[in-house]
Design an enzyme around this catalytic site. Structure first.
Site, PDB file in Angstrom:
ATOM      1  CB  CYS A   1       1.246   1.020   4.467  1.00  0.00           C
ATOM      2  SG  CYS A   1      -0.682   0.788   4.689  1.00  0.00           S
TER       3      CYS A   1
ATOM      4  CB  CYS B   1      -0.924   0.066   1.188  1.00  0.00           C
ATOM      5  SG  CYS B   1      -1.629   1.411   1.746  1.00  0.00           S
TER       6      CYS B   1
END
Length: 226
Positions: free
Chosen positions: A84, A81
């Site tokens: 992230c 991600c």
């Protein structure tokens, strides 16, 4: 049938549909439909089994991470991600200040898929462990599926991370939200936990730098915030 009556009816249906859509959009940008998080107790966290990511992994209890000096621990939603990865880089920028306090920086992931963790490592300046049972994601896990695509904060975060040069992929489980823990040494409790926002759910970073450093200082000593 009077044409004006038909026209008025169509206008009423259209206005009702627009009103319903506006209400749905408004509610989607609140936490009304998100499951409420339940803050993990220290006893809950201590007993979690973690694995190292070596060729011959070692299983140990999570309390080893913070027994001596406390710790800042990122529960990664998904290594691929790009939000992230942005959050990991943001937390890693705190490492010099955390080192001053003697507080280590760690991350846990839910799964190890191909080279996902290895590809995540350049963004995160700490050791990473595997939490196969997903216990670090809370005693009551928070999930976000398709609602995230209509949250304005999510799109804002997408563009910010994208403009910052972060990219990613769709590999792995990404519905369970992550968070950041700040845990003090021994039996001290930390300031953050699974209730801290995930970057895709929030309207800003999941754990602001000032808050993380402040909590670390509270649990280990004193440090001027910046």
């Amino acid at each position: 049938m009077d044409p004006s009556f038909f026209t008025m009816g169509m206008w009423s249906i259209g206005a009702g549909a627009l009103g319903a859509a506006a209400l749905a959009l408004f509610l989607a940008n609140t936490d009304v439909f998100l499951p409420k998080s339940r803050r993990a107790t220290l006893e809950y966290l201590e007993d979690i089994d973690l694995k190292t990511l070596e060729k011959e992994p070692r299983t140990f209890k999570a309390k080893e991470l913070w027994e001596k000096n406390g710790a800042v621990i990122m529960a990664v939603r998904r290594p691929g991600c790009f939000l992230c990865r942005e959050e990991a880089a943001d937390l890693s920028s705190l490492k010099p200040k955390l080192d001053e306090l003697g507080v280590p920086l760690y991350a846990v992931v839910k799964e190890q898929i191909r080279t996902e963790v290895k590809d995540f490592q350049p963004y995160f300046k700490g050791e990473i462990f595997l939490d196969e049972k997903k216990k670090f994601y809370g005693p009551q896990k928070r999930k976000m599926v398709f609602m995230g695509f209509v949250r304005l904060g999510v799109w804002y975060n997408f563009f910010r991370a994208w403009n910052g040069g972060f990219s990613g992929n769709l590999e792995g489980e990404g519905f369970i939200l992550g968070g950041v823990f700040v845990v003090g040494p021994g039996k001290q409790t930390g300031c953050l936990g699974p209730g801290s926002e995930d970057p895709e759910a929030a309207r800003g970073p999941c754990a602001p730098r000032r808050q993380v450093v402040g909590c670390s200082a509270e649990t280990t000593g004193s440090l001027e915030l910046w």
